[in-house]
Design a protein around this motif. Structure first.
Motif, mmCIF file in Angstrom:
data_model
loop_
_atom_site.group_PDB
_atom_site.id
_atom_site.type_symbol
_atom_site.label_atom_id
_atom_site.label_comp_id
_atom_site.label_asym_id
_atom_site.label_seq_id
_atom_site.Cartn_x
_atom_site.Cartn_y
_atom_site.Cartn_z
ATOM 1 N N TYR A 179 59.889 -93.958 -42.700
ATOM 2 C CA TYR A 179 58.388 -94.457 -42.429
ATOM 3 C C TYR A 179 57.722 -93.931 -40.939
ATOM 4 N N LYS A 182 55.784 -90.876 -41.148
ATOM 5 C CA LYS A 182 54.512 -90.989 -41.622
ATOM 6 C C LYS A 182 53.308 -90.827 -40.596
ATOM 7 N N GLU A 216 54.201 -102.471 -53.108
ATOM 8 C CA GLU A 216 54.502 -101.425 -53.992
ATOM 9 C C GLU A 216 54.031 -101.905 -55.437
ATOM 10 N N ASP A 235 66.365 -103.709 -47.943
ATOM 11 C CA ASP A 235 65.653 -102.499 -48.467
ATOM 12 C C ASP A 235 64.304 -102.215 -47.451
ATOM 13 N N HIS A 240 62.292 -100.333 -42.322
ATOM 14 C CA HIS A 240 60.739 -99.870 -42.105
ATOM 15 C C HIS A 240 59.983 -100.996 -41.486
ATOM 16 N N GLN A 378 48.963 -96.179 -45.923
ATOM 17 C CA GLN A 378 48.855 -95.263 -47.331
ATOM 18 C C GLN A 378 48.483 -96.410 -48.406
HETATM 19 C C1 BG6 Z 1 62.601 -96.776 -49.407
HETATM 20 C C2 BG6 Z 1 63.056 -98.085 -50.195
HETATM 21 O O1 BG6 Z 1 63.255 -96.938 -48.288
HETATM 22 O O2 BG6 Z 1 61.348 -96.968 -49.105
HETATM 23 C C3 BG6 Z 1 62.326 -97.967 -51.819
HETATM 24 O O3 BG6 Z 1 64.423 -97.794 -50.627
HETATM 25 C C4 BG6 Z 1 60.796 -97.928 -51.359
HETATM 26 O O4 BG6 Z 1 62.617 -99.183 -52.456
HETATM 27 C C5 BG6 Z 1 60.505 -96.841 -50.502
HETATM 28 O O5 BG6 Z 1 60.085 -97.663 -52.494
HETATM 29 C C6 BG6 Z 1 58.987 -96.939 -50.333
HETATM 30 O O6 BG6 Z 1 58.723 -95.658 -49.496
HETATM 31 P P1 BG6 Z 1 56.918 -95.233 -49.466
HETATM 32 O O7 BG6 Z 1 57.273 -93.750 -48.524
HETATM 33 O O8 BG6 Z 1 56.865 -94.919 -51.014
HETATM 34 O O9 BG6 Z 1 56.263 -96.386 -49.002
#
Ligand code: BG6
Length: 489
Positions: A179, A182, A216, A235, A240, A378
């Protein structure tokens, strides 16, 4: 030239991360000239692969970047494969020899980047051997890049850290949190410290609450086995989300430098209140998805997931930061799988004016809408700011308007991918966008107490239908404070 010389040794070179992120990012860096003639990549893993086969895999992994014949041939000629058992000391000697050979062929000046794209339980033994078998060089740089999860709680993280710290100094360790690579996460600092109209209001006097959503739409896909042991809290929140909180909450650095930024982030993380059992129950909620609008399987039926699983696929919480700047300002956070959309956003909700002077003039007699600064991380990237204006026409009704800015598609297409930026930072030795051990440690302390409280629960975990924005309790969490999640689809 701006070319960086280095040997990349990728442990876990046959894995998913290497193929999805690392090889494409290396190719992008190659295309831009950040790596060019003086680099080589050794992929290692258990499997017996030939260099040729490895190069085919790398070729496949960069197809979407449409390399020309020439570019491709140049690029993959720098890739070598060495099958490797991480527990076998003898095999490190072979690896070390190959490394030295490539170092002289490509004139790499002893610069090495050890990328551990594999399970953390191997970090200790790999680090130890890198030192004992002298794969670390005495001239040039030796840097360790590691992926999450960094431990499963504070204690295991500390254990892991002492194993790698026995070999690498803190300034040689690059803990990836993608993250931080980004574009719009990096932009948080620009918005805060580049605009007096925001920085001067960035405190408990003018901000009512802060909301961070990492939503997500996907489920756990093929990662059920890992995810079921982890859950959303470990996770996403431990890394993040707490990183985003730190960037939003930190004091301004004296200078935009690695040292100053990390110091302020650590201070901010230390100020986040660590809850006791009762406080966890009041301030954190969780949920698990079941079949709904966007999916017809329950989480419990996903491959790799325990049929009686109590693992959370959603978490929401209210964090309090006990310092002068943030006293009394809740930071509401939430993240989950199989929510209604993929969307990462930060909302800064400002306090209302001391009184509403339009309360009689405005025929709707509604409260004044809040001023909200939204940072879109995003999939779209940009900002919006809501302001109150006057509705056109007779009378004096208040009409909120939204100033809206998004990066153009062209901008998005040209912006470097998170991993590309982070890899380049590693090559430069700039650890600003990596997590320091003190950040990891404090994040675990915050998360551990939540986990411990939940592990004692005897009632079933609440559920939410796929395609919703989470369980009821996540909405109640704000309602009991007379607030609401800000979210316009
Ligand atoms: C990861 C997690 O660190 O980040 C995942 O393990 C998650 O479960 C992902 O889907 C999300 O990342 P992004 O960049 O798609 O927002």
């Amino acid at each position: 030239s701006h070319e960086k010389k280095a040997l990349f040794i990728i442990f876990g070179g046959t894995g998913d991360l290497a193929k999805r992120k690392l090889y494409p990012s290396l190719f992008r860096l190659f295309r831009k000239g950040s790596i060019n003639k003086h680099f080589a990549v050794i992929g290692t893993a258990r499997r017996e692969w030939s260099d040729d086969y490895f190069r085919e895999v790398v070729t496949d992994s960069i197809q979407s970047l449409k390399p020309s014949q020439q570019e491709l041939a140049d690029f993959i000629s720098h890739f070598y494969y060495q099958s490797h058992n991480v527990n076998d000391t003898e095999e490190y000697k072979i690896l070390g020899n190959l490394a030295n050979e490539l170092d002289s062929t490509y004139e790499l000046e002893g610069n090495r980047l050890f990328y551990l794209a594999m399970a953390p339980r191997f970090f200790g033994t790999i680090s130890k051997h890198i030192k004992s078998e002298k794969i670390m060089t005495e001239h040039g740089f030796s840097r360790l890049v590691i992926e999450k999860p960094f431990g499963t709680d504070f204690e295991t993280a500390q254990q892991l850290n002492s194993e790698i710290a026995a070999v690498f100094n803190e300034d040689q360790i690059f803990r990836i949190d993608h993250y931080l690579g980004k574009e719009m996460i990096q932009n948080i600092s620009a918005v805060r410290f580049g605009n007096n109209i925001f920085e001067s209001l960035w405190n408990h006097r003018y901000i009512d609450n802060v909301q961070i959503t990492l939503a997500e739409d996907l489920g756990v896909e093929e990662r059920g086995g890992y995810y079921d042991q982890s859950g959303a809290l470990k996770d996403m929140v431990q890394n993040h989300i707490l990183q985003v909180v730190a960037l939003l909450a930190m004091e301004p650095p004296t200078l935009f430098s690695e040292e100053a930024i990390r110091t302020e982030k650590i201070t901010a993380l230390k100020a986040i209140r660590v809850y006791n059992d009762q406080e966890v129950k009041e301030n954190f909620v969780r949920g698990q998805y079941v079949a709904g609008k966007t999916a017809d399987t329950n989480y419990k039926e996903e491959p790799g997931v325990d049929e009686n699983s109590q693992t959370e696929t959603f978490v929401a919480g209210k964090l309090m930061i006990d310092n002068f700047r943030w006293a009394g300002v809740p930071f509401y956070i939430r993240t989950g799988k199989r929510l209604s959309e993929k969307g990462t956003r930060i909302n800064i909700v400002f306090k209302s004016t001391p009184i509403n002077v339009f309360r009689e003039a405005d025929t709707s007699h509604k409260d004044l809408p809040d001023n909200i600064l939204t940072i879109y991380i995003q999939p779209t990237e940009g900002f919006s700011l809501t302001l109150n204006g006057k509705e056109v026409g007779d009378g004096f009704n208040i009409d909120p308007v939204k100033l809206n800015y998004r990066h153009s598609q062209e901008n998005l297409d040209n912006s470097p991918e998170a991993y590309e930026k982070l890899l380049l930072d590693c090559l430069k030795g700039d650890a600003t966008n990596f997590t320091h051990w003190d950040e990891v440690a404090n994040s675990w302390k915050i998360v551990d107490t939540v986990r411990e409280t939940w592990d004692k629960e005897t009632t079933d975990i609440p559920t939410y239908p796929a395609g919703s924005m989470g369980p009821h309790c996540a909405f109640d969490l704000l309602e009991k404070d007379n607030r609401q999640w800000v979210w316009e689809p």
